[in-house]
Design an enzyme around this catalytic site. Structure first.
Site, mmCIF file in Angstrom:
data_model
loop_
_atom_site.group_PDB
_atom_site.id
_atom_site.type_symbol
_atom_site.label_atom_id
_atom_site.label_comp_id
_atom_site.label_asym_id
_atom_site.label_seq_id
_atom_site.Cartn_x
_atom_site.Cartn_y
_atom_site.Cartn_z
ATOM 1 N N TYR A 31 8.235 27.318 -20.007
ATOM 2 C CA TYR A 31 9.120 26.203 -20.319
ATOM 3 C C TYR A 31 8.983 25.831 -21.791
ATOM 4 O O TYR A 31 8.067 26.301 -22.475
ATOM 5 C CB TYR A 31 8.820 24.996 -19.419
ATOM 6 C CG TYR A 31 7.577 24.217 -19.776
ATOM 7 C CD1 TYR A 31 6.309 24.736 -19.551
ATOM 8 C CD2 TYR A 31 7.659 22.949 -20.353
ATOM 9 C CE1 TYR A 31 5.164 24.014 -19.887
ATOM 10 C CE2 TYR A 31 6.517 22.220 -20.683
ATOM 11 C CZ TYR A 31 5.276 22.768 -20.449
ATOM 12 O OH TYR A 31 4.150 22.070 -20.786
ATOM 13 N N LYS A 150 3.092 28.944 -22.760
ATOM 14 C CA LYS A 150 3.557 27.648 -22.240
ATOM 15 C C LYS A 150 4.131 27.873 -20.841
ATOM 16 O O LYS A 150 5.353 27.883 -20.634
ATOM 17 C CB LYS A 150 4.592 27.039 -23.199
ATOM 18 C CG LYS A 150 4.781 25.540 -23.008
ATOM 19 C CD LYS A 150 5.510 24.946 -24.191
ATOM 20 C CE LYS A 150 5.994 23.528 -23.949
ATOM 21 N NZ LYS A 150 4.938 22.523 -23.885
ATOM 22 N N GLU A 182 -8.242 20.772 -27.154
ATOM 23 C CA GLU A 182 -6.929 20.119 -27.344
ATOM 24 C C GLU A 182 -6.769 19.092 -26.226
ATOM 25 O O GLU A 182 -7.630 18.974 -25.359
ATOM 26 C CB GLU A 182 -5.775 21.129 -27.347
ATOM 27 C CG GLU A 182 -5.533 21.822 -26.010
ATOM 28 C CD GLU A 182 -4.265 22.685 -25.996
ATOM 29 O OE1 GLU A 182 -3.321 22.398 -26.743
ATOM 30 O OE2 GLU A 182 -4.232 23.640 -25.201
ATOM 31 N N LEU A 206 -2.429 25.714 -26.778
ATOM 32 C CA LEU A 206 -1.003 25.961 -26.926
ATOM 33 C C LEU A 206 -0.675 25.812 -28.412
ATOM 34 O O LEU A 206 -1.028 24.790 -29.018
ATOM 35 C CB LEU A 206 -0.185 24.949 -26.115
ATOM 36 C CG LEU A 206 1.299 25.272 -26.208
ATOM 37 C CD1 LEU A 206 1.659 26.373 -25.234
ATOM 38 C CD2 LEU A 206 2.149 24.061 -26.010
HETATM 39 N N1 PLP Z 1 -0.926 21.421 -26.075
HETATM 40 C C1 PLP Z 1 -0.527 21.301 -24.805
HETATM 41 C C2 PLP Z 1 -1.484 21.669 -23.705
HETATM 42 C C3 PLP Z 1 0.764 20.846 -24.516
HETATM 43 O O1 PLP Z 1 1.177 20.733 -23.247
HETATM 44 C C4 PLP Z 1 1.624 20.489 -25.588
HETATM 45 C C5 PLP Z 1 2.982 20.003 -25.356
HETATM 46 O O2 PLP Z 1 3.413 19.790 -24.259
HETATM 47 C C6 PLP Z 1 1.160 20.626 -26.891
HETATM 48 C C7 PLP Z 1 -0.132 21.102 -27.104
HETATM 49 C C8 PLP Z 1 2.029 20.253 -28.072
HETATM 50 O O3 PLP Z 1 3.027 21.210 -28.291
HETATM 51 P P1 PLP Z 1 4.363 20.840 -29.056
HETATM 52 O O4 PLP Z 1 3.973 20.236 -30.362
HETATM 53 O O5 PLP Z 1 5.065 22.148 -29.224
HETATM 54 O O6 PLP Z 1 5.105 19.874 -28.192
#
Ligand code: PLP
Length: 291
Positions: A31, A150, A182, A206
């Site tokens: 997603y 993701k 994170e 991620l």
């Molecule tokens: N890390 C995780 C585990 C996430 O689920 C998300 C976003 O949903 C992020 C980091 C941040 O990613 P982004 O900046 O692309 O929204």
């Protein structure tokens, strides 16, 4: 609300997915959540690249005729049809390996069409939280070894976030091997000795799009950025800590496990990066005036 399911535009209440869908049965899909402002997507190319990488890693092929340009068109049409042409919004996109019977762990026959779902939603930017900062707890990272993908298989993230909410906190910070990795739904950055530190974009996090943009902004502001592991014990010496994600921008964390971060208030680095991100968002989504 109008959503898009497998190329059709329909009301959300009529959009239904098979009980044999592998997203439902196995969490077998990927997603994206992309920020939009005034009807236009922010950093769409980066989100589409991350999506393509995830699809490739999972060996899911887009159906014929559905390419990145079409996904962008659908996204913008959904923003338009749902009255989201002004202000902040997000576009949710999910692609699973589709529906197939019988239920088997291995892939269904080649040619099984993936399920492609998109929706557009109003985003309320939590400005009060940006001003006050949020609290976090730490929790063991129970996720798998491909956190860089993701996928919709988010059970460890769901349980961690619930643990945070039950403790009255905003976010759960995953800890693995003594490292602060994170958040459950955001990347984590710290200001230590005047420079920004954040876990490298390896298989354990991620690779957040907001993280990427914020690192660029920090370098533009002349701040040092080190993408290096962040031992949990070093958090206590951090001047600032903040989360980055599409839905929260740059969110200061002022307390972890009940202990104040820095002076317990949002700091200048988070504030400047948040302002920089917001300016970039406005700049990159503003349409050129008609001549
Ligand atoms: N890390 C995780 C585990 C996430 O689920 C998300 C976003 O949903 C992020 C980091 C941040 O990613 P982004 O900046 O692309 O929204």
């Amino acid at each position: 609300m109008i959503v898009s399911l497998n190329g059709e535009y329909l009301d959300r209440t009529r959009a239904t997915v098979s009980v044999s869908d592998r997203g439902f049965l196995f969490g077998d899909g990927v997603y994206e959540v992309t920020r939009a402002r005034d009807g236009r997507l922010f950093e769409a190319a980066r989100h589409l690249r991350r999506l393509a990488r995830g699809l490739e890693a999972l060996d899911i092929a887009l159906p014929p005729g559905l390419d990145s340009a079409t996904l962008l068109e659908i996204s913008e049409r959904l923003l338009h049809e749902n009255g989201l042409e002004q202000g902040d919004a997000t576009v949710y996109l999910q692609i699973t390996r589709g529906a197939a019977e019988p239920r088997t762990h291995h892939f269904p026959p080649a040619g099984t069409p993936p399920t492609v779902f998109l929706s557009a939603n109003r985003l309320i930017v939590p400005d009060d939280l940006h001003a006050r900062g949020v609290t976090a707890i730490t929790t063991p990272d129970l996720r798998w070894e491909r956190c860089d993908l993701k996928t919709v298989q988010l059970l460890a993230n769901v349980l961690a976030k619930q643990q945070a909410v039950a403790a009255g906190a905003f976010e759960a910070i995953f800890v693995r091997d003594g490292l602060a990795i994170e958040g459950a739904s955001a990347n984590l950055l710290a200001v230590i000795d005047g420079a920004i530190r954040t876990h490298p974009a390896d298989h354990r996090i991620l690779p957040g799009i907001t993280r990427e943009v914020v690192i660029e902004l920090a370098r533009e502001l002349g701040l040092g950025v080190s993408e290096a592991p962040l031992p949990l014990r070093e958090l206590s010496g951090a001047r600032e800590l903040f989360l980055t994600a599409t839905t929260v921008d740059v969110m200061p964390v002022v307390q972890v496990d009940g202990r104040a971060v820095g002076d317990g208030r949002p700091g200048p680095v988070a504030r400047d990066l948040h302002a920089g991100l917001r300016a970039r968002l406005v700049r990159d989504t503003t349409r050129a005036p008609a001549l």
